[in-house]
Design an enzyme around this catalytic site. Structure first.
Site, PDB file in Angstrom:
ATOM      1  CE  LYS A  13       9.582  -7.667   7.071  1.00 32.42           C
ATOM      2  NZ  LYS A  13       9.423  -6.528   8.001  1.00 32.42           N
ATOM      3  NE  ARG A  87       3.276  -9.078   8.550  1.00 33.59           N
ATOM      4  CZ  ARG A  87       3.943  -8.312   7.696  1.00 33.59           C
ATOM      5  NH1 ARG A  87       4.228  -8.746   6.496  1.00 33.59           N
ATOM      6  NH2 ARG A  87       4.312  -7.116   8.059  1.00 33.59           N
ATOM      7  NE  ARG A 126       7.902   2.530   5.261  1.00 37.52           N
ATOM      8  CZ  ARG A 126       7.663   1.237   5.481  1.00 37.52           C
ATOM      9  NH1 ARG A 126       8.452   0.321   4.976  1.00 37.52           N
ATOM     10  NH2 ARG A 126       6.638   0.876   6.221  1.00 37.52           N
ATOM     11  NE  ARG A 155       3.691   0.900   4.159  1.00 38.88           N
ATOM     12  CZ  ARG A 155       4.327  -0.264   4.316  1.00 38.88           C
ATOM     13  NH1 ARG A 155       5.368  -0.559   3.538  1.00 38.88           N
ATOM     14  NH2 ARG A 155       3.960  -1.126   5.226  1.00 38.88           N
ATOM     15  NE  ARG A 166       3.113  -1.817  10.032  1.00 42.05           N
ATOM     16  CZ  ARG A 166       3.902  -0.986   9.349  1.00 42.05           C
ATOM     17  NH1 ARG A 166       3.746   0.313   9.445  1.00 42.05           N
ATOM     18  NH2 ARG A 166       4.846  -1.488   8.575  1.00 42.05           N
TER      19      ARG A 166
HETATM   20  P1  AP5 Z   1      11.973  -1.175   5.014  1.00 44.29           P
HETATM   21  O1  AP5 Z   1      13.035  -1.833   4.228  1.00 44.29           O
HETATM   22  O2  AP5 Z   1      10.838  -0.548   4.288  1.00 44.29           O
HETATM   23  O3  AP5 Z   1      11.484  -2.132   6.182  1.00 44.29           O
HETATM   24  P2  AP5 Z   1      10.501  -3.383   6.135  1.00 44.29           P
HETATM   25  O4  AP5 Z   1      11.017  -4.352   7.138  1.00 44.29           O
HETATM   26  O5  AP5 Z   1      10.309  -3.851   4.730  1.00 44.29           O
HETATM   27  O6  AP5 Z   1       9.233  -2.632   6.704  1.00 44.29           O
HETATM   28  P3  AP5 Z   1       7.710  -2.701   6.285  1.00 44.29           P
HETATM   29  O7  AP5 Z   1       7.017  -1.667   7.141  1.00 44.29           O
HETATM   30  O8  AP5 Z   1       7.524  -2.537   4.815  1.00 44.29           O
HETATM   31  O9  AP5 Z   1       7.400  -4.092   6.755  1.00 44.29           O
HETATM   32  P4  AP5 Z   1       6.076  -4.667   7.167  1.00 44.29           P
HETATM   33  O10 AP5 Z   1       6.486  -6.067   7.298  1.00 44.29           O
HETATM   34  O11 AP5 Z   1       5.356  -4.100   8.310  1.00 44.29           O
HETATM   35  O12 AP5 Z   1       5.144  -4.195   5.973  1.00 44.29           O
HETATM   36  P5  AP5 Z   1       4.539  -4.981   4.758  1.00 44.29           P
HETATM   37  O13 AP5 Z   1       4.525  -4.062   3.618  1.00 44.29           O
HETATM   38  O14 AP5 Z   1       5.128  -6.327   4.619  1.00 44.29           O
HETATM   39  O15 AP5 Z   1      12.689  -0.059   5.924  1.00 44.29           O
HETATM   40  C1  AP5 Z   1      11.929   0.802   6.747  1.00 44.29           C
HETATM   41  C2  AP5 Z   1      12.575   2.199   6.716  1.00 44.29           C
HETATM   42  O16 AP5 Z   1      13.877   2.124   7.298  1.00 44.29           O
HETATM   43  C3  AP5 Z   1      12.777   2.775   5.307  1.00 44.29           C
HETATM   44  O17 AP5 Z   1      12.563   4.145   5.387  1.00 44.29           O
HETATM   45  C4  AP5 Z   1      14.245   2.444   4.987  1.00 44.29           C
HETATM   46  O18 AP5 Z   1      14.806   3.389   4.088  1.00 44.29           O
HETATM   47  C5  AP5 Z   1      14.884   2.533   6.369  1.00 44.29           C
HETATM   48  N1  AP5 Z   1      16.014   1.631   6.567  1.00 44.29           N
HETATM   49  C6  AP5 Z   1      16.164   0.352   6.120  1.00 44.29           C
HETATM   50  N2  AP5 Z   1      17.326  -0.162   6.562  1.00 44.29           N
HETATM   51  C7  AP5 Z   1      17.921   0.810   7.312  1.00 44.29           C
HETATM   52  C8  AP5 Z   1      19.137   0.878   8.040  1.00 44.29           C
HETATM   53  N3  AP5 Z   1      20.006  -0.159   8.090  1.00 44.29           N
HETATM   54  N4  AP5 Z   1      19.395   2.019   8.713  1.00 44.29           N
HETATM   55  C9  AP5 Z   1      18.536   3.060   8.683  1.00 44.29           C
HETATM   56  N5  AP5 Z   1      17.385   3.067   7.994  1.00 44.29           N
HETATM   57  C10 AP5 Z   1      17.072   1.949   7.317  1.00 44.29           C
HETATM   58  O19 AP5 Z   1       3.042  -5.225   5.306  1.00 44.29           O
HETATM   59  C11 AP5 Z   1       2.147  -4.145   5.482  1.00 44.29           C
HETATM   60  C12 AP5 Z   1       0.840  -4.694   6.028  1.00 44.29           C
HETATM   61  O20 AP5 Z   1       0.263  -5.620   5.075  1.00 44.29           O
HETATM   62  C13 AP5 Z   1       0.945  -5.494   7.328  1.00 44.29           C
HETATM   63  O21 AP5 Z   1       0.920  -4.654   8.475  1.00 44.29           O
HETATM   64  C14 AP5 Z   1      -0.314  -6.385   7.235  1.00 44.29           C
HETATM   65  O22 AP5 Z   1      -1.473  -5.664   7.538  1.00 44.29           O
HETATM   66  C15 AP5 Z   1      -0.365  -6.709   5.751  1.00 44.29           C
HETATM   67  N6  AP5 Z   1       0.375  -7.957   5.442  1.00 44.29           N
HETATM   68  C16 AP5 Z   1       1.500  -8.072   4.685  1.00 44.29           C
HETATM   69  N7  AP5 Z   1       1.887  -9.345   4.621  1.00 44.29           N
HETATM   70  C17 AP5 Z   1       1.002 -10.054   5.368  1.00 44.29           C
HETATM   71  C18 AP5 Z   1       0.902 -11.430   5.718  1.00 44.29           C
HETATM   72  N8  AP5 Z   1       1.813 -12.316   5.295  1.00 44.29           N
HETATM   73  N9  AP5 Z   1      -0.130 -11.818   6.493  1.00 44.29           N
HETATM   74  C19 AP5 Z   1      -1.067 -10.930   6.935  1.00 44.29           C
HETATM   75  N10 AP5 Z   1      -1.022  -9.608   6.651  1.00 44.29           N
HETATM   76  C20 AP5 Z   1       0.019  -9.175   5.873  1.00 44.29           C
END
Ligand code: AP5
Length: 215
Positions: A13, A87, A126, A155, A166
């Site tokens: 994402k 979420r 990552r 991270r 997660r």
């Molecule tokens: P990346 O693009 O980083 O994936 P992502 O879907 O953004 O993954 P995140 O881990 O950042 O998402 P998340 O939703 O768990 O974390 P967030 O920061 O929102 O890609 C991942 C990897 O794959 C990278 O290395 C990239 O280079 C690679 N990649 C991408 N596309 C590819 C492809 N096509 N092929 C191969 N490789 C590829 O949240 C973190 C934490 O914050 C949560 O766990 C929670 O505790 C908290 N939080 C955040 N938002 C909320 C909310 N709304 N409510 C409650 N808690 C929340």
């Protein structure tokens, strides 16, 4: 246009959000980035959020909404991407009520479909640039040669036990949001496998098909 990017952790994402923002001149609101910013600044919200994030759990709805609402209220144009939010169904209801109140409801929700095995690989490989926050994958999206290895970090929530948690949280608490938006007729699903360019192209096709760029 107001686009929600939805999907499991590591689905891509954040990677796609940055591309969409560059291509269509959109703002990027990522609750993960907002929470990590609060942790870095050592605010009260940040200190509370840190415990949940490092465990792979969700941060309580009211804390996340405080940051998300603030970020939304600072948008002076109506074109943005929300990534990692909502979420929970409660967050989705709050977001919709807020945007509908401004007469600018969500235009589309794009759900990234990927199986958990691939997510585990993506997250464990990552690396994040400590200063710029840029995300890389050691195999599929390697850092450019001028990035020094010591500037890349893993991270805390990309450790195997946090990743597993997660994914469980996603299934139990976040997946219902998908059905919520499906019922509202806003959901489009794309396969988030293949190269980053291929995934981008699938998203562009959805935007064209749904005429989202003009909403
Ligand atoms: P990346 O693009 O980083 O994936 P992502 O879907 O953004 O993954 P995140 O881990 O950042 O998402 P998340 O939703 O768990 O974390 P967030 O920061 O929102 O890609 C991942 C990897 O794959 C990278 O290395 C990239 O280079 C690679 N990649 C991408 N596309 C590819 C492809 N096509 N092929 C191969 N490789 C590829 O949240 C973190 C934490 O914050 C949560 O766990 C929670 O505790 C908290 N939080 C955040 N938002 C909320 C909310 N709304 N409510 C409650 N808690 C929340």
């Amino acid at each position: 246009m107001r686009i929600v990017l939805f999907g499991p952790p590591g689905a891509g994402k954040g990677t796609q959000a940055k591309r969409l923002c560059d291509r269509h001149d959109l703002k990027h609101i990522s609750t993960g980035d907002l929470l990590r910013g609060a942790i870095r600044k050592d605010t009260e919200v940040g200190r509370e959020a840190k415990k949940h994030i490092n465990d792979g759990a969700l941060v309580p709805d009211d804390l996340v909404w405080e940051l998300a609402r603030q970020a939304l209220s600072e948008q002076n144009n109506d074109n943005f991407i929300v990534d990692g939010f909502p979420r929970t169904v409660t967050q989705a209801e709050w977001l919709d009520a807020y945007l509908e109140g401004r007469g600018k409801p969500v235009s589309a929700v794009i759900s990234f479909e990927i199986d958990p095995e691939q997510v585990i690989n993506r997250l464990s490989m990552r690396r994040v640039h400590a200063r710029t926050g840029a995300n890389y994958h050691l195999d599929y999206n390697p850092p450019p040669p001028d990035v020094r290895e010591e500037d890349l970090i893993q991270r805390d929530d990309d450790r195997p036990e946090a990743i597993r948690r997660r994914l469980e949280v996603y299934k139990n608490q976040t997946e219902p949001v998908k059905h919520y938006y499906e019922r509202k007729g806003l959901l489009s699903c794309i396969e988030s496998i293949g190269s980053i360019d291929e995934v981008s192209e699938r998203i562009e096709r959805v935007l064209r098909r749904e005429d989202v760029l003009r909403k």
